[in-house]
Scaffold this active site. Structure first.
Site: not given
Ligand code: UD1
Length: 375
Positions: A209
């Site tokens: 991820h």
């Molecule tokens: C975040 C953390 C990362 C951690 C990870 C665990 C930062 C910079 N990164 O990354 O260090 O390892 O969490 O999972 O904070 N999305 C959904 N549903 C959700 C959450 C996210 O659809 O409940 C999708 C969205 O498209 C979003 C993307 O995932 O834009 C990325 O989510 P984000 O929280 O920005 O970062 P993670 O990749 O989860």
């Protein structure tokens, strides 16, 4: 009259923060000398990325959810800061607990620091030595704003000392180990292997991820190529919502995906059960590398560097980046050296262990509550 209770706030926002903090949150919430408030920024919001873990790990639901959701890093962090500032001003915490390196952690630390509220940083001193990673920026900034630093290993302690952080530094051990140990036994009752139709030792378990791996479609393709060419068993792949969206964009040939069992993100017990029964695990997650290590299963890490370098030095975790050839070589290496790897597991000490990590952290939070920088 001095107030009776210590006000402690704790900030979470993402799946790993909920899991890793489960025991600590429970301990703080039930401590009669503490007025405890748990704040969720809403960075993760899907049921299977957030709420399910409160239920399964018996973590009290947050007192406040800011509902910030996804977005560009600047906007996301800024929205969190606005909500957290209002909350801190009304609750007046004596200390704030912050875990790790996410944007939620950064937002919590920035606001607390500006308000002069002492910060305790959990997982302090963790380093990947790559400033392009948002997590690396976040954790370094937080470490330097913290009053108390909870390092999880000797290497992390050393990093903090080398960088001369101003915080008081403690090696508390990793609270995830206590969560892992407690839940591993219970996870044996999970029926997920039956539901997926796999047997012990006869499958790979994968999670992918990281922005660097799935944000760039060529890198994501290269990882999938490496796995589909070299893993000759089913690959169970619970897919993060972001990776799912990227996979749709990738248009990866269906015939190369047949080996992958793409499933929704899974609850913690199911994850532990699948990890403990895998032939090997392939991941770019930080926390999972340690859970795999504790479960004594060989790991291929899809990064060029890991914050948990101890697992690599001990010869049970292999770095492959997103390079399909390196993934193939790592699979072959593990198979050729499995006996040696198992012997390492049998003889090694856990570098992330300290007795009663949770109890130690609760006491340190109370001890440092109200201790602002010298005025
Ligand atoms: C975040 C953390 C990362 C951690 C990870 C665990 C930062 C910079 N990164 O990354 O260090 O390892 O969490 O999972 O904070 N999305 C959904 N549903 C959700 C959450 C996210 O659809 O409940 C999708 C969205 O498209 C979003 C993307 O995932 O834009 C990325 O989510 P984000 O929280 O920005 O970062 P993670 O990749 O989860």
């Amino acid at each position: 009259m001095s107030k009776q209770k210590t006000n402690i706030a704790y900030i979470i926002g993402t799946r790993p923060e909920i899991i890793r903090s489960a025991d600590l949150i429970r301990a703080l919430a039930s401590d009669e000398t503490v007025e405890f408030k748990l704040v969720h920024t809403g960075q993760h919001y899907d049921y299977e990325m957030s709420e399910v873990f409160f239920k399964q790990l018996d973590v009290p639901m947050p007192d406040l959810n800011l509902g910030v959701g996804s977005g560009k890093h600047g906007a996301q962090t800024a929205k969190m800061m606005i909500g957290l500032e209002d909350f801190f001003l009304s609750f007046q915490p004596d200390i704030v607990g912050i875990f790790g390196d996410t944007n939620s952690s950064l937002a919590g630390a920035l606001v607390a620091a500006k308000l002069g509220i002492p910060i305790a940083h959990l997982e302090a001193g963790c380093r990947e030595w790559d400033m392009r990673l948002p997590e690396e920026m976040n954790r370094r900034i937080i470490d330097h704003m913290s009053n108390v630093a909870f390092a999880f290993s000797r290497d992390a302690m050393k990093n903090l000392k080398d960088e001369r952080v101003l915080a008081e530094v403690y090696n508390t051990g990793d609270p995830l180990f206590e969560v892992f140990e407690k839940n591993l036994k219970e996870s044996a009752t999970s029926d997920i292997r039956d539901r997926l139709g796999v047997t012990e030792g006869e499958y790979f378990f994968a999670t992918i991820h990281r922005a660097g791996n799935v944000g760039n479609l060529d890198n994501f393709r290269s990882i999938l190529d490496g796995l589909s060419a070299h893993a000759d068993k089913p690959i169970i792949f619970p897919i993060h919502p972001h990776s799912k969206k990227q996979l749709e964009k990738l248009n990866y040939p269906a015939e190369k995906l047949v080996q992958f069992m793409l499933i929704d993100p899974i609850p913690y017990m199911d994850l532990l059960h699948l990890v403990a029964g895998a032939e090997m695990v392939v991941t770019d997650s930080g926390g999972l590398q340690k859970e795999v290590f504790w479960a004594k299963i060989p790991c291929i890490t899809l990064r060029d560097i890991t914050a948990w370098s101890e697992t690599v030095d001990l010869g049970v975790n292999f770095l492959a980046g997103f390079d399909s050839e390196k993934i193939g070589s790592a699979i072959a290496h593990i198979r050729a050296h499995r006996k040696e790897i198992d012997a390492h597991f049998a003889s090694m000490e856990n570098p992330y262990y300290k007795p009663d990590t949770t109890g130690m952290m609760v006491n340190l939070l109370k001890k440092h509550a109200g201790k602002r920088w010298m005025e």
